[in-house]
Design an enzyme around this catalytic site. Structure first.
Site, PDB file in Angstrom:
ATOM      1  N   GLY A  26       0.793  -1.234   0.000  1.00  0.00           N
ATOM      2  CA  GLY A  26       0.000   0.000   0.000  1.00  0.00           C
ATOM      3  C   GLY A  26       0.821   1.277   0.000  1.00  0.00           C
ATOM      4  O   GLY A  26       0.318   2.332   0.413  1.00  0.00           O
ATOM      5  N   ASN A  51       1.623   3.022  -2.509  1.00  0.00           N
ATOM      6  CA  ASN A  51       0.973   3.979  -3.424  1.00  0.00           C
ATOM      7  C   ASN A  51      -0.268   4.600  -2.784  1.00  0.00           C
ATOM      8  O   ASN A  51      -0.561   5.778  -3.005  1.00  0.00           O
ATOM      9  CB  ASN A  51       0.609   3.287  -4.741  1.00  0.00           C
ATOM     10  CG  ASN A  51       1.813   3.190  -5.653  1.00  0.00           C
ATOM     11  OD1 ASN A  51       2.251   4.183  -6.218  1.00  0.00           O
ATOM     12  ND2 ASN A  51       2.383   1.996  -5.758  1.00  0.00           N
ATOM     13  N   MET A  73      -4.117  -6.686  -6.897  1.00  0.00           N
ATOM     14  CA  MET A  73      -3.499  -7.700  -7.758  1.00  0.00           C
ATOM     15  C   MET A  73      -4.472  -8.747  -8.292  1.00  0.00           C
ATOM     16  O   MET A  73      -4.062  -9.857  -8.601  1.00  0.00           O
ATOM     17  CB  MET A  73      -2.343  -8.372  -7.006  1.00  0.00           C
ATOM     18  CG  MET A  73      -1.293  -7.401  -6.518  1.00  0.00           C
ATOM     19  SD  MET A  73      -0.642  -6.300  -7.801  1.00  0.00           S
ATOM     20  CE  MET A  73       0.759  -7.249  -8.320  1.00  0.00           C
ATOM     21  N   ILE A 129      -7.814  -9.479 -11.117  1.00  0.00           N
ATOM     22  CA  ILE A 129      -8.561  -8.948 -12.260  1.00  0.00           C
ATOM     23  C   ILE A 129     -10.010  -8.743 -11.816  1.00  0.00           C
ATOM     24  O   ILE A 129     -10.616  -9.648 -11.251  1.00  0.00           O
ATOM     25  CB  ILE A 129      -8.545  -9.963 -13.440  1.00  0.00           C
ATOM     26  CG1 ILE A 129      -7.112 -10.351 -13.805  1.00  0.00           C
ATOM     27  CG2 ILE A 129      -9.324  -9.428 -14.634  1.00  0.00           C
ATOM     28  CD1 ILE A 129      -6.323  -9.267 -14.453  1.00  0.00           C
ATOM     29  N   LEU A 130     -10.536  -7.564 -12.080  1.00  0.00           N
ATOM     30  CA  LEU A 130     -11.916  -7.274 -11.674  1.00  0.00           C
ATOM     31  C   LEU A 130     -12.887  -7.758 -12.745  1.00  0.00           C
ATOM     32  O   LEU A 130     -12.568  -7.766 -13.940  1.00  0.00           O
ATOM     33  CB  LEU A 130     -12.066  -5.767 -11.452  1.00  0.00           C
ATOM     34  CG  LEU A 130     -11.301  -5.258 -10.216  1.00  0.00           C
ATOM     35  CD1 LEU A 130     -11.070  -3.755 -10.303  1.00  0.00           C
ATOM     36  CD2 LEU A 130     -12.035  -5.630  -8.936  1.00  0.00           C
ATOM     37  N   ASN A 171      -5.506   2.631 -12.692  1.00  0.00           N
ATOM     38  CA  ASN A 171      -4.559   1.641 -12.178  1.00  0.00           C
ATOM     39  C   ASN A 171      -3.143   2.168 -12.380  1.00  0.00           C
ATOM     40  O   ASN A 171      -2.872   2.884 -13.340  1.00  0.00           O
ATOM     41  CB  ASN A 171      -4.732   0.335 -12.969  1.00  0.00           C
ATOM     42  CG  ASN A 171      -3.787  -0.768 -12.505  1.00  0.00           C
ATOM     43  OD1 ASN A 171      -3.593  -0.973 -11.301  1.00  0.00           O
ATOM     44  ND2 ASN A 171      -3.194  -1.480 -13.453  1.00  0.00           N
ATOM     45  N   HIS A 230       0.678   0.758 -13.012  1.00  0.00           N
ATOM     46  CA  HIS A 230       1.331  -0.490 -13.426  1.00  0.00           C
ATOM     47  C   HIS A 230       2.832  -0.239 -13.604  1.00  0.00           C
ATOM     48  O   HIS A 230       3.231   0.753 -14.223  1.00  0.00           O
ATOM     49  CB  HIS A 230       0.716  -0.986 -14.738  1.00  0.00           C
ATOM     50  CG  HIS A 230       1.278  -2.306 -15.168  1.00  0.00           C
ATOM     51  ND1 HIS A 230       0.928  -3.499 -14.564  1.00  0.00           N
ATOM     52  CD2 HIS A 230       2.206  -2.614 -16.106  1.00  0.00           C
ATOM     53  CE1 HIS A 230       1.609  -4.486 -15.130  1.00  0.00           C
ATOM     54  NE2 HIS A 230       2.385  -3.984 -16.063  1.00  0.00           N
TER      55      HIS A 230
HETATM   56  C1  GAR Z   1       3.216  -1.275  -7.437  1.00  0.00           C
HETATM   57  O1  GAR Z   1       4.533  -1.307  -7.924  1.00  0.00           O
HETATM   58  C2  GAR Z   1       2.212  -1.354  -8.572  1.00  0.00           C
HETATM   59  O2  GAR Z   1       2.661  -0.745  -9.748  1.00  0.00           O
HETATM   60  C3  GAR Z   1       2.095  -2.846  -8.767  1.00  0.00           C
HETATM   61  O3  GAR Z   1       2.107  -3.371  -7.469  1.00  0.00           O
HETATM   62  C4  GAR Z   1       2.916  -2.541  -6.642  1.00  0.00           C
HETATM   63  C5  GAR Z   1       2.158  -2.240  -5.367  1.00  0.00           C
HETATM   64  O4  GAR Z   1       2.950  -1.563  -4.449  1.00  0.00           O
HETATM   65  N1  GAR Z   1       0.897  -3.165  -9.456  1.00  0.00           N
HETATM   66  C6  GAR Z   1       0.815  -4.105 -10.390  1.00  0.00           C
HETATM   67  O5  GAR Z   1       1.743  -4.819 -10.713  1.00  0.00           O
HETATM   68  C7  GAR Z   1      -0.554  -4.234 -11.037  1.00  0.00           C
HETATM   69  N2  GAR Z   1      -0.490  -5.050 -12.196  1.00  0.00           N
HETATM   70  P1  GAR Z   1       2.288  -0.905  -3.158  1.00  0.00           P
HETATM   71  O6  GAR Z   1       1.362  -1.954  -2.550  1.00  0.00           O
HETATM   72  O7  GAR Z   1       3.422  -0.579  -2.252  1.00  0.00           O
HETATM   73  O8  GAR Z   1       1.546   0.321  -3.593  1.00  0.00           O
END
Ligand code: GAR
Length: 210
Positions: A13, A15, A89, A91-92, A106, A108
């Protein structure tokens, strides 16, 4: 009035934290942090910021569509106008996507359309990519295939194949790029070109007012 935003997380989390730190209570109001995993640290981050949280484990429902419907009901009950997938993580379901059409974003960890799906950074390293990056995009019914809002690239060379260093660089970019995209949406500066639905017009984006 600030934009009401629901954030979905599956893990750390960081982000979600970036959004809470830089936008919450100002440009936007984070009205809920939801997760498919009770142990996601992102939920704690939401709680610490005084935000409502909820957990929707797939195993708790007859199928994924039922789980997504319950999550969508919760998001709607919060009056959320935008759904941010911040490391969510799974797919909805198409029904979920349709309920919030054009209102889900999203982040990525690759320069889409390269390296969609899971383990994007590892995919890019295995491929030998020399430029990597981050994409923030609207979510459609495909896998990481929706219209792109913002992207930022970086050269891999200085980081070679050091995955921890690359991940750190990716996060550093994500923690700026995702809040920036959300702030632009909150300010009404992001719209899809009606004549060209893949093209997102971003006022004051990297290329200026295009
Ligand atoms: C992030 O790097 C995001 O880009 C990736 O998961 C990580 C979550 O980090 N998302 C994906 O790969 C989606 N396909 P966080 O939980 O510290 O925000």
């Amino acid at each position: 009035m600030s934009l009401r935003v629901a954030v979905l997380v599956s893990g750390e989390g960081s982000n979600c934290q970036a959004i809470l730190d830089s936008l919450h209570g100002r440009e936007i109001e984070v009205v809920g942090v939801g997760s498919n995993r009770a142990e996601a640290r992102g939920l704690e981050r939401g709680r610490s910021a005084g935000v409502q949280t909820a957990v929707f484990p797939a195993a708790g429902y007859p199928d994924r569509a039922a789980r997504d419907a319950a999550m969508a009901d919760w998001i709607e009950s919060l009056g959320a106008e935008l759904v941010v997938l911040a490391g969510f993580m799974e797919i909805l379901s198409p029904e979920f996507i349709r309920r919030f059409a054009g209102r889900i974003v999203n982040v990525h960890p690759s320069l889409l359309p390269a390296f969609a799906g899971i383990r994007a950074i590892e995919q890019a390293i295995d491929y030998g990519a020399k430029v990597m990056g981050v994409t923030v995009h609207f979510v459609d019914e495909g896998v990481d295939s929706g219209p792109i809002i913002l992207q930022e690239a970086f050269d891999v060379l200085p980081y070679s194949r050091d995955i921890a260093a690359i991940e750190e660089r990716v996060h550093e970019i994500e923690h700026r790029l995702l809040p920036r995209a959300v702030a632009l949406i909150a300010a009404g500066k992001v719209r899809i070109d009606p004549d060209s639905p893949r093209y997102v017009i971003v006022e004051g984006g990297r290329d200026g007012d295009d």
